[in-house]
Every structure is written in C-alpha cells, then in structure tokens.
Write an enzyme that holds these catalytic residues in place. Sequence first.
Site, PDB file in Angstrom:
ATOM      1  N   LYS A  59      19.286  34.924  35.286  1.00 11.73           N
ATOM      2  CA  LYS A  59      20.742  34.815  35.522  1.00 11.73           C
ATOM      3  C   LYS A  59      21.513  34.616  34.212  1.00 11.73           C
ATOM      4  O   LYS A  59      22.157  33.592  33.996  1.00 11.73           O
ATOM      5  CB  LYS A  59      21.038  33.674  36.501  1.00 11.73           C
ATOM      6  CG  LYS A  59      20.405  33.858  37.873  1.00 11.73           C
ATOM      7  CD  LYS A  59      20.841  32.777  38.846  1.00 11.73           C
ATOM      8  CE  LYS A  59      20.267  32.968  40.228  1.00 11.73           C
ATOM      9  NZ  LYS A  59      18.815  32.831  40.336  1.00 11.73           N
ATOM     10  N   ASP A  62      26.348  34.901  29.000  1.00 10.16           N
ATOM     11  CA  ASP A  62      26.490  34.542  27.581  1.00 10.16           C
ATOM     12  C   ASP A  62      27.412  35.568  26.947  1.00 10.16           C
ATOM     13  O   ASP A  62      27.925  36.457  27.627  1.00 10.16           O
ATOM     14  CB  ASP A  62      25.089  34.542  26.922  1.00 10.16           C
ATOM     15  CG  ASP A  62      24.996  33.543  25.767  1.00 10.16           C
ATOM     16  OD1 ASP A  62      25.961  33.440  24.989  1.00 10.16           O
ATOM     17  OD2 ASP A  62      23.954  32.874  25.660  1.00 10.16           O
ATOM     18  N   THR A  66      24.558  38.613  22.992  1.00 10.79           N
ATOM     19  CA  THR A  66      23.346  37.868  23.362  1.00 10.79           C
ATOM     20  C   THR A  66      22.732  38.413  24.642  1.00 10.79           C
ATOM     21  O   THR A  66      21.505  38.561  24.742  1.00 10.79           O
ATOM     22  CB  THR A  66      23.686  36.362  23.502  1.00 10.79           C
ATOM     23  OG1 THR A  66      24.190  35.907  22.255  1.00 10.79           O
ATOM     24  CG2 THR A  66      22.471  35.557  23.894  1.00 10.79           C
TER      25      THR A  66
END
Length: 225
Positions: A59, A62, A66
């Site tokens: 999950k 970010d 990333t």
Amino acid sequence: MAELIVALDFPDAQSAVSCLDLLPDGCAVKVGSVMLARAGAGFVRGLVGAGHPVFLDSKWYDIPNTVAGACNAAADLGVEMVTVHAGGGDAMLRAAVDAAAGRIKIVAVTVLTSHDAVSYAAITGRNSINIADEVTRLAEIALRAGVDGIVCSPEEVGRVKGVVGVGRIVVPGIRRPDDARGDQARVATPEAAVAAGATHLVVGRPITAAADPAAAYRDFLAAGQ
Ligand code: C5P
C-alpha cells in the site's frame, strides 16, 4: 470466475513455507508489509522462483519518485501485482503506472476499511463524509491515472464495478458461511463476491489456519468459479 490469492500473514518465513507445502504448487499468494519486514525481499524472490504469482500488498503512498522506485524494484523482484493508495493522487499514481510499464499490475486502495465516516472526516478536514461516495471518487481518480484495478471490501464491489475503466477488483474479507470472521467487520462468501464483480479473492486465515488447508483451498477455489 475469480482468481484465488492466499494471504500469507505469518510471523516468519518458515511458517509460511510450511503452509505452502500443503497447498497446490504455484498457487497465488499475497505478501503484506509485516511478512515483507520479517522475511525480506529474499523470501519474495524465493516465492517467485518457486512459481507463485506474488501480490505484494505494501500500500504505497509517497512522493511520485519514491513510489516509482518501489514499483520498479517490485517488477525487478518478479512480483505480479502491487498496491498503492489512490489518495496519493494523480501524479503519484501515474508515476507508479509508468514505472510498472506493464511488467506488474497496479491496484489502488481507496478508503482503508479501518476508517469510518467520523475518522475519515477528521483526517480530510471535511464536515460530513459518505464513505461509499469516497470509494467511488478515489477509484475514479486511480483508474483515470491508468491503474489496473481497485482493492475493496465486499460491500464496495458493486459500486466499484460501475466505475469506468475498472479491470481487476481485488476483494479481501472472504468467508464461507461457517468460517470465523476474525477481525473482519464486512465479509462476503466467495460466491457473493464473484457475483458482485470480484475478479480476485484474497483469503487468509480460513485457508492458512484451517485444519486441512488444502481442502479449504479447494473449497474456495470451487466456490469462486
Ligand atoms: O485472514 P483474512 O482472510 O482476514 O486475510 C485478509 C487479508 O487481506 C489480510 O492480509 C489483510 O491484511 C488483507 N486486507 C483486508 N482488508 C483490506 C485490505 C487488505 O483484510 N481492506
């Protein structure tokens, strides 16, 4: 007909391997953050090497760079599918899809099932929330960004099925009528989930904690056809 994915929620790699020894070769499995942190990427590589399609359920939420890097790493690891949060927004979702470049499927989580309307209103700073509408809104954002599907509770499958562009609908919280619910508040039988539109059923404890995991697996497989 839905694909069956066994959730490997074990305290260590050895327990997971012992359970897999009882299940059909090459069955699809889900590895979550806990298992990943305990057993590491080498464990995932081993599953892939043994022929198990792996759903890596971390999950991600970010910054786009990333999440793109994580999707790239997952593709290099050889997993089949990963999760991202729809709430990460359009740029993050597109970065994930671009990084995947068709090598892995990206499915989006909308509203965590641990939220209710009050807790979700609190984090979003809104006065009143209808969780079902939020699920649809976030699913639309994710699918417009190009993700392959949505993860949702059995209660939400019908709604998600109606969202334009949805491919996969991945559904946990699956129980046979006599299975213990455990901590799952909203459950459905495999038959009901598939009838509503589920394409992938995620089943953990009813298989992994069964007296006869292979028999339970066969049951769920047959019921999901
Ligand atoms: O053991 P059980 O069948 O309840 O396992 C369901 C799996 O699906 C667990 O790994 C759980 O973390 C995951 N999951 C869930 N509900 C969500 C998202 C993921 O149960 N909304």
